[in-house]
Write a protein that holds these residues in place. Structure first.
Motif, PDB file in Angstrom:
ATOM      1  N   SER A 196      -5.324   3.910   4.771  1.00  8.39           N
ATOM      2  CA  SER A 196      -5.527   2.621   5.443  1.00  8.39           C
ATOM      3  C   SER A 196      -4.869   2.568   6.819  1.00  8.39           C
ATOM      4  CB  SER A 196      -4.994   1.485   4.569  1.00  8.39           C
ATOM      5  OG  SER A 196      -3.610   1.654   4.319  1.00  8.39           O
ATOM      6  N   HIS A 199      -8.182   4.240   8.527  1.00 14.23           N
ATOM      7  CA  HIS A 199      -9.534   3.839   8.158  1.00 14.23           C
ATOM      8  C   HIS A 199      -9.503   2.565   7.320  1.00 14.23           C
ATOM      9  CE1 HIS A 199     -10.759   7.868   9.415  1.00 14.23           C
ATOM     10  NE2 HIS A 199      -9.839   8.362   8.602  1.00 14.23           N
ATOM     11  N   LYS A 200     -10.632   1.918   7.273  1.00 18.03           N
ATOM     12  CA  LYS A 200     -10.809   0.824   6.330  1.00 18.03           C
ATOM     13  C   LYS A 200     -11.105   1.434   4.964  1.00 18.03           C
ATOM     14  CE  LYS A 200     -13.727  -3.122   5.189  1.00 18.03           C
ATOM     15  NZ  LYS A 200     -14.952  -3.896   5.508  1.00 18.03           N
ATOM     16  N   ASP A 202     -11.792   0.783   0.790  1.00 18.50           N
ATOM     17  CA  ASP A 202     -12.135  -0.139  -0.294  1.00 18.50           C
ATOM     18  C   ASP A 202     -12.171   0.633  -1.603  1.00 18.50           C
ATOM     19  OD1 ASP A 202     -12.567  -2.477   1.334  1.00 18.50           O
ATOM     20  OD2 ASP A 202     -14.456  -1.560   1.986  1.00 18.50           O
ATOM     21  N   PRO A 214     -15.504   4.430   5.650  1.00 17.70           N
ATOM     22  CA  PRO A 214     -16.643   4.196   6.547  1.00 17.70           C
ATOM     23  C   PRO A 214     -17.523   5.430   6.689  1.00 17.70           C
ATOM     24  CG  PRO A 214     -14.611   3.355   7.512  1.00 17.70           C
ATOM     25  CD  PRO A 214     -14.215   4.145   6.301  1.00 17.70           C
ATOM     26  N   THR A 217     -16.746   9.366   8.212  1.00 17.91           N
ATOM     27  CA  THR A 217     -15.325   9.713   8.154  1.00 17.91           C
ATOM     28  C   THR A 217     -15.165  11.179   7.763  1.00 17.91           C
ATOM     29  OG1 THR A 217     -14.762   7.456   7.487  1.00 17.91           O
ATOM     30  CG2 THR A 217     -13.106   9.156   7.115  1.00 17.91           C
TER      31      THR A 217
END
Length: 261
Positions: A196, A199-200, A202, A214, A217
């Motif tokens: 995190s 990058h984002k 989840d 994403p 990546t």
């Protein structure tokens, strides 16, 4: 009495000059007719190739590459056929939608749908040359209907021209990058904390210990990957294991039961 006019076409050429060839009034018409005939046969050769390509895709089998099909000995006009096949495939989603929404694409023409696709592309978006042929006559008869349907599709999609509609049809939504946490070496929370920062991240809502990053990546050289703490793995390959939810030692126990039964 005035002297008779000389026939200049039979006048002797001067020294160093060549006599121009006599005019051929029907030459331009013959050339145009030849081009129309070439287009007529190229459409049918392109339809044959397109049929094999589409049927190969539908059956999940290779029907042969477009080049190998076009450059077979049975295809005469290879250059025109290759161009027609490629362009028809490019416009195919739009052509299908136009024909379906026009209301005039009956079952009679669906038997020749590949030739209809090729001819519709050539007349609506290509060179608009039509010669005697049932499919050509059908497309020319309903050309205004097809163009009206195309305009309605553009309005519905909120685009101003066919090029924008085409780019919308060919745009592929990029897929996210999935990584699976190796819980034997680390925890999901620790991996999320590290990733995190750049990058984002989840958590996947279906597969435990799978994270979603994403699209695009690049994780191949990341220390988490090289140290074996996360695996670059597609979601589909994890779905079976997640659905079965196997217990530790389940595979070996099951095999033992089968061997001793």
């Amino acid at each position: 009495m005035p002297p008779p006019l000389k026939n200049r076409s039979h006048a002797p050429a001067k020294a160093g000059q060549s006599r121009p060839p006599p005019r051929q009034p029907g030459r331009r018409m013959a050339s145009r007719d030849g081009g129309e005939r070439a287009a007529f046969f190229a459409r049918r050769e392109a339809a044959t190739v397109l049929r094999r390509v589409l049927r190969g895709d539908a059956s999940k089998r290779s029907g042969g590459s477009i080049k190998s099909l076009v450059f077979s000995p049975s295809v005469r006009n290879k250059r025109a056929t290759f161009a027609l096949v490629c362009q028809t495939l490019k416009y195919l989603p739009i052509l299908k939608e136009v024909l379906a929404s026009s209301g005039v694409f009956s079952s009679k023409w669906k038997k020749q749908e590949e030739l209809v696709y090729v001819t519709a592309y050539d007349i609506l978006f290509g060179q608009e040359i039509a010669v005697s042929g049932s499919v050509e006559e059908y497309i020319m008869l309903h050309k205004d209907t097809f163009r009206t349907a195309l305009q309605k599709i553009c309005v519905k999609r909120k685009v101003s021209n066919v090029e924008d509609l085409l780019s919308e049809k060919t745009t592929v939504k990029p897929k996210p990058r999935f990584v699976r946490v190796n819980t034997l070496k680390t925890t999901t929370g620790s991996v999320i904390e590290v990733l995190s920062k750049m990058h984002k991240v989840d958590k996947d809502d279906m597969v435990p210990d799978m994270l979603v990053l994403p699209p695009g990546t690049d994780m191949h050289k990341h220390p988490l990957v090289t140290d074996g703490k996360v695996f670059l793995q597609g979601k589909a390959s994890c779905m079976v294991a997640a659905a079965l939810s196997p217990k530790p030692g389940w595979k070996g126990t099951k095999q033992s039961i089968l061997l001793h039964s």
